[in-house]
Every structure is written in structure tokens, then in C-alpha cells.
Design a protein around this motif. Structure first.
Motif, short mmCIF file in Angstrom:
data_model
loop_
_atom_site.label_atom_id
_atom_site.label_comp_id
_atom_site.label_asym_id
_atom_site.label_seq_id
_atom_site.Cartn_x
_atom_site.Cartn_y
_atom_site.Cartn_z
N PRO A 277 91.08 0.50 -50.30
CA PRO A 277 91.15 -0.37 -51.49
C PRO A 277 91.89 -1.68 -51.27
N ASN A 278 92.84 -1.75 -50.32
CA ASN A 278 93.62 -2.96 -50.14
C ASN A 278 94.04 -3.08 -48.68
N ALA A 279 94.83 -4.14 -48.39
CA ALA A 279 95.21 -4.45 -47.01
C ALA A 279 96.54 -3.82 -46.61
N SER A 280 96.91 -2.72 -47.24
CA SER A 280 98.17 -2.05 -46.87
C SER A 280 98.08 -1.49 -45.46
N THR A 281 99.20 -1.56 -44.72
CA THR A 281 99.24 -1.01 -43.36
C THR A 281 99.26 0.52 -43.36
N GLU A 282 99.39 1.14 -44.53
CA GLU A 282 99.36 2.60 -44.61
C GLU A 282 97.95 3.15 -44.73
N ASN A 283 96.98 2.27 -45.01
CA ASN A 283 95.59 2.71 -45.18
C ASN A 283 94.94 2.85 -43.81
N VAL A 284 94.86 4.08 -43.32
CA VAL A 284 94.34 4.32 -41.98
C VAL A 284 93.70 5.69 -41.94
N HIS A 310 87.36 -11.65 -45.02
CA HIS A 310 87.19 -11.46 -43.57
C HIS A 310 86.90 -10.00 -43.31
N LEU A 311 86.41 -9.71 -42.13
CA LEU A 311 85.92 -8.37 -41.84
C LEU A 311 87.04 -7.35 -41.75
N GLY A 312 88.15 -7.67 -41.07
CA GLY A 312 89.19 -6.68 -40.82
C GLY A 312 88.82 -5.82 -39.62
N THR A 313 89.60 -4.77 -39.40
CA THR A 313 89.41 -3.91 -38.23
C THR A 313 88.60 -2.68 -38.62
N LEU A 314 87.44 -2.53 -37.98
CA LEU A 314 86.64 -1.34 -38.20
C LEU A 314 87.11 -0.19 -37.31
N LEU A 315 87.37 -0.50 -36.03
CA LEU A 315 87.68 0.55 -35.06
C LEU A 315 88.74 0.03 -34.10
N SER A 316 89.70 0.89 -33.71
CA SER A 316 90.73 0.53 -32.74
C SER A 316 91.03 1.75 -31.88
N TYR A 317 90.93 1.57 -30.54
CA TYR A 317 91.21 2.64 -29.59
C TYR A 317 92.28 2.14 -28.63
N ALA A 318 93.43 2.85 -28.60
CA ALA A 318 94.60 2.41 -27.81
C ALA A 318 95.03 3.52 -26.87
N THR A 319 95.51 3.12 -25.68
CA THR A 319 96.10 4.04 -24.72
C THR A 319 97.48 3.53 -24.34
N GLU A 320 98.22 4.32 -23.57
CA GLU A 320 99.54 3.89 -23.13
C GLU A 320 99.44 2.66 -22.22
N GLY A 405 90.15 1.28 -39.65
CA GLY A 405 90.77 0.47 -40.69
C GLY A 405 91.99 -0.30 -40.29
N GLN A 406 92.59 -0.04 -39.10
CA GLN A 406 93.80 -0.73 -38.66
C GLN A 406 93.68 -1.05 -37.17
N GLU A 407 94.38 -2.09 -36.73
CA GLU A 407 94.42 -2.48 -35.32
C GLU A 407 95.78 -2.08 -34.75
N GLN A 408 95.78 -1.30 -33.66
CA GLN A 408 97.01 -0.74 -33.10
C GLN A 408 97.63 -1.72 -32.09
N ASP A 409 98.93 -1.98 -32.29
CA ASP A 409 99.71 -2.71 -31.28
C ASP A 409 100.46 -1.75 -30.36
N GLY A 414 102.05 0.20 -35.12
CA GLY A 414 102.11 -1.25 -34.93
C GLY A 414 101.03 -1.98 -35.70
N PHE A 415 100.76 -1.56 -36.95
CA PHE A 415 99.67 -2.13 -37.74
C PHE A 415 100.08 -3.47 -38.34
N ASP A 416 99.07 -4.30 -38.61
CA ASP A 416 99.28 -5.63 -39.20
C ASP A 416 98.32 -5.77 -40.38
N SER A 417 98.88 -6.12 -41.56
CA SER A 417 98.04 -6.22 -42.76
C SER A 417 96.99 -7.32 -42.64
N ALA A 418 97.25 -8.33 -41.78
CA ALA A 418 96.26 -9.40 -41.61
C ALA A 418 95.00 -8.91 -40.90
N GLU A 419 95.09 -7.74 -40.24
CA GLU A 419 93.93 -7.19 -39.53
C GLU A 419 93.39 -5.93 -40.19
#
Length: 479
Positions: A277-284, A310-320, A405-409, A414-419
Motif C-alpha cells: 500500500p505504501n513506500a514503508s521499508t517494512e513492506n517486504v 516510479h516502478l520501485g523494486t520488484l525483485l532483489s537477490y543478495a548474497t554475502e 518489494g524492497q532493494e537489499q543493501d 538495508g531497505f530504502d523507501s525511495a526504492e
């Protein structure tokens, strides 16, 4: 603990008188030849006192040395304890410094990654700005070129109009001569034929009618160059054009103009819908398990409705090793309607997705293979972008964190509401191969997943924040 000087003192008191008595006996015989006994005794007493003083002094020095050694031992023990305390404090400080250094290294790595991201985004912005400038220059240059071409065509058109006017006049003269000849030859038959032409077609009548229609003088034309100049200056409107959508005269013949293909009707049977519903960093939304084996090809497809600018983040895959091993995202600082397709940061491709920002449901498919680094982008089953030499012979490693829904740093955070993604997703699936165009078309029209999907929304193990999961018969009915 006793003193050795005190045990030897009584022995001295016993030995000295005996020694003195023996000496006195030896010297007592020649009384006349020796000094008086008392004088010698007095001297011995003086020597004994001096010896006693020396002995006491020596004993005092021994006692003082013992006290000093005792103090040295105590001080040494205190120094040992202090050295242990200092060593413990040094070890603690070293451990704290190592922890701080580890934090600093982590922050440095994050800063470097963010710096690479910023540099990549700046390069993308520079490229986009240069393309927009080139497009603006071409757009501004196009009317000038059109004006110059039209200005060159004006004399040609004037000459063509003059030739046509001359031909019209000559044909009018020939038609008048033919009519005069017909009237002279048979005026009654001509009149009867002209009157009965609608009911009794004659061989000469249609031909004459066609000649009349063909040779009928056109409406009066003004000076073409003056009309064109008036249109460019805005003082005169260009003639209106009407387009008629003609149906084929014979079945099977294609029409001259056709309507563009219309989109699907109801979008149904796509499975659960996740609403961000919104750009909260908890929405994941976390998908588990992630990739169980290394991927040398993949396809990502989903129904998407974007509720943001803007589109935002659809998918994010992170490793160490890298927090951007696979990312599909567009942030508010990018060009509206653009998406970064990242595989192994900092390598990415910028894809234009302006049609997705109309707050309607669209079907999105992204495919990639390490063979020649080819990639494809489908929107509503239409191929809108493709390319090659993107991460050739690359392999996406397993064992990472996969979120929607979120981009991992960092891994899992490490989420950012702008993404953040704002909108809805449904029918999401991932394959470990590149789908064929027929698979994408069937997925769009029949809403059936091709075989071999390794992850779907059924793998959503953790839904955080205000994300809502709903089940709608058709996507148009979802809120």
C-alpha cells in the motif's frame, strides 16, 4: 624469621674473654718487662667496644637489607598484579578495536557499494540526458527539414498544377468539339440517349460520362506557396483529413486500415494478490528457499499494477559477496518509467517501462541467458526490449536472500523507501531457463504457468509490514 647476627653475638661474648685471659697468662710472667695489666685490659675493652659497634653496625645493615628485600618483593608483586591488569586492559582494548575495525570495514564496503550504485546511476542519467538532448535536437530539426523540403517541393507542385490546368483546358476543348459533332450528326438520338441513360445504358453514354467526370475542371486553386506560408504562420488552417475504416469488399481480403489490437478482457485465475500500500521499508515479502543451485539463465514473469510515479523494486537477490546479484528496480531518482535490470552489480541494463505507470494491470516478463549474454523484456506479451553481451558466461550463485518489494543493501535488510514498490503483484513465477515467445504469449492469454517454475508466490514465507494478501477471482476486482 631469625637474624643470623643475633645468634653469633653470645658466641663472641664467650670467646673474647677466653682469648683475653689466655693472652694475659702468656704475658703475666715477665711483669717487669711488660706494660701494666690494667692498661692493656683497658685497650682491649676499647677494642672490644669498637668491635661491638662494628658488629652492631653490620647487623643493622643486614636488617636494613632484609627490610629492603622484603619491600622489593612486595613491590614486585604489586608490579606483577599491575602488569596483569594492564595486559587484561590491553586485550580488552584490542578486542574493542577489532570490533570497531570490523564495523568500519563493513561501513566501507557499504559505502563503496553505494558509491558504485551512485556512479552507475549517474552514468545512466548522463546517458539518458544525452539521449534526450539528441532526441530534442532531432525533434527541433525535423520541422525545419520538413519546411525546407516543402519549400523545395512548392515550385514542382506549381509546375505540375500548370501542366494539369493546360491538360484540363485541352480536354475541355476536345469535349466541346465532340459534343458539337454529336449534335450535328444526330441531335434527337443524343437527347433520347441522354434522357434514357439511367434506364437504357448505352455504350457511348458511360464512356462520355466518365470522360466528363475525368475532364471536369477542378475547383479554383490559389497560389500554393501563399497557402503554405499562411499555414506555417498560423493564419490559415490546413485542410482537414477524414479517415474511413473500410471493410473488405470480398471476404478474405484485408481491410485498408484496421483498429489496433485490443488488450485482454478480464484477467482471472492468476492466484493470490500481494498489495503493497505504501513506500514503508517494512513492506517486504521473503521467498524461501532462494536459489538452490547456480543459475546460468532465468525468467521472471508477473502481473503488476503500479500505484506510484516510479516502478520501485520488484525483485532483489543478495548474497554475502554482493548485495545486488539480481535486481529489478526503479527508484524515484531515475527517469520516470525506467527500470534497472542488474546482474552482479555494477553491471546493469536500463529498460524503459513507461506504459506500466498508468495504474492498470500489465504482464511483465524478463529473461536472460549467459550464452552471449542475451536478454529480453516483454510487456503484455510484446517484445519491447532485447540485447546481448550482458553478463556473458556469468553464473548467479545460490544461497542468497530473495525478497519482493524492497532493494537489499545487506543480506535481508538495508531497505530504502525511495526504492520501495507501491502497487500490486500477482501470478509471479521464476524459471531457471529463458522462456520462449510462445510461452510468454500463452502465459499472458491463458494464465497458465509453463512447466519448470522454481519459485512462485506460494514460496512466500514471510510477509512484513502492511502488505496484504488477497484472493480475487479477477484482477480487475481487486482493490
Amino acid at each position: 624469621m631469625g637474624c643470623p647476627g643475633r645468634r653469633t653475638l653470645p658466641l663472641l661474648f664467650v670467646c673474647v674473654p677466653v682469648y683475653l685471659y689466655g693472652v694475659s697468662l702468656q704475658e703475666a710472667h715477665p711483669i717487669g718487662q711488660r706494660k701494666p695489666f690494667f692498661e692493656r685490659l683497658r685497650r682491649l675493652e676499647e677494642q672490644f667496644r669498637r668491635f661491638q659497634e662494628v658488629t652492631l653496625t653490620h647487623l643493622q645493615r643486614i636488617a636494613n637489607n632484609y627490610n629492603v628485600s622484603y619491600n622489593v618483593d612486595a613491590r614486585f608483586q604489586r608490579l606483577t598484579e599491575e602488569s596483569r591488569a594492564v595486559a587484561l586492559a590491553v586485550n580488552r582494548s584490542q578486542a574493542a578495536m577489532q570490533v570497531d575495525l570490523a564495523h568500519l570495514k563493513t561501513q566501507m564496503r557499504k559505502t563503496k557499494r553505494r558509491g558504485r550504485k551512485v556512479n552507475a546511476r549517474l552514468r545512466a542519467l548522463d546517458l539518458t540526458l544525452s539521449r534526450q538532448q539528441a532526441w530534442e535536437e532531432e525533434r527541433q530539426k525535423a520541422p525545419q527539414d520538413a519546411v525546407s523540403r516543402l519549400a523545395l517541393d512548392v515550385p514542382t507542385l506549381q509546375n505540375a498544377l500548370a501542366r494539369l490546368a493546360h491538360q484540363v483546358r485541352s480536354q475541355s476543348t476536345r469535349l466541346a468539339a465532340l459534343e458539337g459533332q454529336l449534335q450535328v450528326a444526330n441531335p434527337g438520338a443524343l437527347a433520347q440517349g441522354l434522357i434514357l441513360a439511367p434506364h437504357q445504358p448505352d455504350v457511348s453514354s458511360p464512356k462520355l460520362h466518365q470522360e466528363r467526370q475525368a475532364l471536369r475542371p477542378p475547383p479554383e486553386h490559389k497560389n500554393l506557396s501563399q497557402d503554405f506560408a499562411a499555414i506555417l504562420q498560423g493564419t490559415q488552417k490546413p485542410p482537414s483529413l477524414s479517415i474511413h475504416w473500410a471493410s473488405p469488399a470480398v471476404p478474405g481480403d484485408p481491410p485498408q486500415l484496421a483498429w489496433p489490437p485490443q488488450g485482454p478482457g478480464k484477467i482471472c485465475n492468476t492466484g493470490p494478490v500481494f498489495v503493497f500500500p505504501n513506500a514503508s521499508t517494512e513492506n517486504v515479502v521473503f521467498l524461501s528457499p532462494g536459489f538452490l543451485k547456480a543459475l546460468r539463465a532465468l525468467s521472471f514473469c508477473s502481473w503488476v499494477r503500479v500505484a506510484s510515479s516510479h516502478l520501485g523494486t520488484l525483485l532483489s537477490y543478495a548474497t554475502e559477496e554482493n548485495d545486488n546479484k539480481l535486481v529489478l528496480h526503479g527508484r524515484d531518482s531515475l527517469v520516470p518509467g525506467s527500470m534497472h535490470f542488474v546482474i552482479g552489480d555494477p553491471a546493469f541494463r536500463e529498460l524503459r517501462l513507461q506504459p506500466l505507470l498508468d495504474s492498470r494491470w500489465h504482464h511483465l516478463c524478463v529473461g536472460w541467458t549467459s550464452i552471449q549474454g542475451r536478454y529480453w523484456l516483454y510487456v503484455d506479451r510484446k517484445l519491447v526490449a532485447s540485447g546481448s553481451h550482458f553478463r556473458e558466461n556469468y553464473e548467479i550463485p545460490p544461497g542468497g536472500s530473495l525478497v519482493l518489494g524492497q532493494e537489499q543493501d545487506i543480506v535481508g535488510g538495508g531497505f530504502d523507501s525511495a526504492e520501495a514498490f507501491v502497487g500490486s503483484m500477482s501470478g509471479l513465477a521464476i524459471w531457471d531457463r529463458a522462456l520462449m515467445p510462445g510461452d510468454v504469449a500463452n502465459l499472458f492469454s491463458e494464465k497458465k504457468l509453463p512447466a519448470g517454475a522454481i519459485l512462485t508466490l506460494a514460496n512466500a514465507t514471510l510477509v512484513g509490514g502492511f502488505v496484504q494478501r488477497t484472493n480475487c477471482p479477477c484482477l480487475e476486482d481487486c482493490p
